[in-house]
Design an enzyme around this catalytic site. Structure first.
Site, PDB file in Angstrom:
ATOM      1  CB  SER A   1      67.197  77.484  47.097  1.00 26.97           C
ATOM      2  OG  SER A   1      68.359  77.526  47.874  1.00 26.97           O
ATOM      3  CE  LYS A   2      66.342  78.151  56.119  1.00 26.89           C
ATOM      4  NZ  LYS A   2      65.681  77.298  57.101  1.00 26.89           N
ATOM      5  NE  ARG A   3      71.095  74.137  50.736  1.00 27.54           N
ATOM      6  CZ  ARG A   3      71.782  73.874  49.623  1.00 27.54           C
ATOM      7  NH1 ARG A   3      73.046  74.196  49.535  1.00 27.54           N
ATOM      8  NH2 ARG A   3      71.189  73.270  48.616  1.00 27.54           N
ATOM      9  CE  LYS A   4      71.516  75.570  45.011  1.00 26.07           C
ATOM     10  NZ  LYS A   4      70.849  75.055  43.857  1.00 26.07           N
TER      11      LYS A   4
ATOM     12  CG  PHE B   1      64.010  81.125  56.683  1.00 23.85           C
ATOM     13  CD1 PHE B   1      65.068  81.985  56.447  1.00 23.85           C
ATOM     14  CD2 PHE B   1      63.281  80.659  55.593  1.00 23.85           C
ATOM     15  CE1 PHE B   1      65.404  82.371  55.154  1.00 23.85           C
ATOM     16  CE2 PHE B   1      63.616  81.041  54.296  1.00 23.85           C
ATOM     17  CZ  PHE B   1      64.682  81.893  54.074  1.00 23.85           C
TER      18      PHE B   1
END
Ligand code: GLU
Length: 546
Positions: A292-295, A47
């Protein structure tokens, strides 16, 4: 205590050499004075965060601007996070944005190996040396022991960690150590910290300026139980032997700086310069937070390729975040290559950089408007081959037709270039109405169906492909007059209630009928590009849909 014997017992690595051998194998680099050696040292997780590009660009600019070296080191000490093919991802994603390494992983270079897992021997040699000098020791504490220590520290409101009286294994006797070894207990190697948290130093951070650093007193782990080093230990050894002069890295590492300062000192290495780069943040409702990587999909570098942002646009935008005087330069020299901007560490932001997609899009529009027709064609084609739909791929079957579409949407024949394109994905969506395979109009007219139908029918009857744009427009005006609309804009403005509408409303009906959209470039040209038959077919289709 026989430290030599202990070092051999704890780290039975037969490959280790004398320390001078390593110094000889990786000599100081023969570079001009002032040349900086910088690096990007990502973990191969597969990533790539936009923050990686942020840091990479800064390091790359500084190295190349000073005739130095920029290299790639893979910090793969954490087996759990490792992903197959990740190094390839690092190279391709950064290369797309124009960031190239001079040496490092999967490239040439005399300071390798550039994968930390392949450097075990050198870490072992130095860990042994620290043990011999009484500066490192084995720790047999189990997870439960450490958990218990944490609980006690929380109860007593003390700083967490392995230090002072809590560093139980610091004081093990020789006998106790060998007994544990004989019992086959797993162990890690810890640094025997010499620091005192009551002592503070002033430190010059290249980005943040003068900061206060508290001495480290944590006996941090340097080798894990499998003999693999921790990031802290590995990076100190690598930055020394790869002869890094300047480390620009994310500010999340600032809290580890005291550990790093102590490690370099214990290892007798000269500390490189450090600059801690602010994180990229965004506004989320009332708060400002890290991307954020997630959001946030825009946190991932691959997002920009998938959307088809031109690499120069992303680079330019990143530069506006990186150097406070860059925008001023860009205004003055909009057409100079970015490499000519004099990047300076001193102008890097000290606190969070705010990510603003609207601004990126603005820059991207300008960037796209600088491309020639041929460059735009190639750029869109390359993107479509990788990310486009099957239908979009067909747009390239007839180059001449597509070139005409591009000429119109780019405004290449007008006085000023249009800025319709932001990125390839959006550009391909923007031109979709020119292609029958993608043409699925919704016809959102603002007038009654009866009126629209009459207007379309009248136009269809008088339409002649051979008309030039003024003859064409006269016909549209005539239709306006025939239907209670006016082509006299002045009269309309003075008394709008006297008319059903004006000629622009008529043009809009035709536009919606032929393109499905109420907003497009010049309609006469669109009809010229579509050709007579397609234009008539679309008018017919629109009429029957009413
Ligand atoms: N491996 C670290 C990371 O993943 C590198 C930190 C550094 O640049 O020193 O961010």
């Amino acid at each position: 205590m026989d430290w030599n014997k202990l070092a051999d017992a704890l780290i039975p690595d037969e490959n280790v050499k004398d320390l001078e051998e390593y110094e000889k194998a990786y000599p100081e680099r023969a570079l001009e004075k002032g040349a900086q050696v910088t690096r990007l040292a990502p973990s191969p997780t597969g990533f790539m965060h936009i923050g990686n590009l942020f840091v990479a660009l800064a390091n790359e600019r500084i190295a190349h601007q000073s005739d130095g070296v920029f290299y790639l080191r893979i910090e793969d000490t954490d087996e759990k996070r490792k992903v197959e093919g990740a190094v390839e991802v690092i190279h391709t994603s950064l290369k797309y944005f124009g960031v190239k390494f001079d040496e490092g992983a999967d490239l040439c270079g005399n300071y390798g190996p550039y994968y930390q897992r392949q450097r075990a021997e050198i870490y072992h040699a130095y860990a042994k040396d620290l043990i011999r000098r009484g500066l490192a020791y084995p720790c047999f504490c189990t997870e439960q022991d450490l958990e218990q220590t944490r609980e006690t520290q929380t109860e007593q409101k003390l700083l967490p960690g392995y230090y002072g009286e809590f560093a139980k294994c610091r004081t093990l006797t020789e006998e106790q150590i060998y007994e544990n070894l004989r019992a086959g207990k797993p162990y890690v190697i810890r640094l025997r910290s010499q620091g005192d948290v009551n002592v503070k130093h002033t430190f010059r951070d290249e980005v943040k300026g003068e900061i206060t650093v508290t001495e480290n007193n944590q006996d941090v782990v340097i080798l894990k139980s499998d003999g693999i080093p921790t990031y802290h230990f590995a990076h100190a050894i690598d930055d020394h032997f790869m002869r890094t002069t300047l480390v620009i890295r994310g500010e999340e590492w600032l809290s580890s700086l005291p550990i790093h300062i102590e490690l370099f000192k214990a290892l007798n290495f000269r500390l490189p310069k450090y600059g801690h780069n602010c994180s990229i943040q965004k506004i989320d409702g009332e708060t400002r937070r890290k991307l954020s990587k997630r959001k946030d999909p825009e946190a991932s570098l691959s997002y920009y390729r998938e959307q088809g942002y031109h690499p120069d646009a992303v680079r330019t935008y990143m530069m506006t975040l990186l150097n406070s005087n860059f925008e001023e330069w860009l205004l003055k020299f909009p057409d100079k290559p970015l490499e000519e901007f004099k990047f300076s560490i001193g102008k890097m932001g000290k606190s969070g950089a705010l990510f603003d997609i609207v601004k990126l899009n603005d820059i991207a529009k300008t960037q796209m408007s600088k491309l020639s027709q041929e460059e735009t064609y190639d750029f869109l084609k390359t993107w479509t081959e990788e990310f486009g739909t099957q239908t979009q791929k067909k747009y390239f079957d007839d180059k001449e037709y597509l070139m005409n579409v591009l000429a119109l949407c780019m405004g290449v024949n007008g006085k000023k270039r249009r800025k319709d394109f932001i990125c390839a994905k959006q550009a391909m969506d923007t031109i979709a109405y020119f292609f029958e395979e993608a043409f699925s109009p919704e016809y959102a007219y603002r007038f009654e169906n009866g009126t629209v139908k009459k207007v379309l029918q009248e136009f269809k009857e008088v339409y002649n492909y051979a008309d030039d744009s003024s003859a064409w427009f006269n016909k549209v005006k005539q239709i306006a007059e025939n239907n209670g609309f006016t082509s006299d804009m002045k009269a309309y403005k003075a008394n709008p209630d006297a008319y059903a509408g004006n000629v622009a409303d008529i043009a809009e009906m035709l536009r919606i009928a032929v393109t499905g959209l109420s907003n497009t470039p010049d309609l006469w040209t669109i009809m010229q590009i579509l050709g007579e038959q397609k234009t008539l077919d679309r008018l017919e289709k629109a009429i029957s849909a009413l």
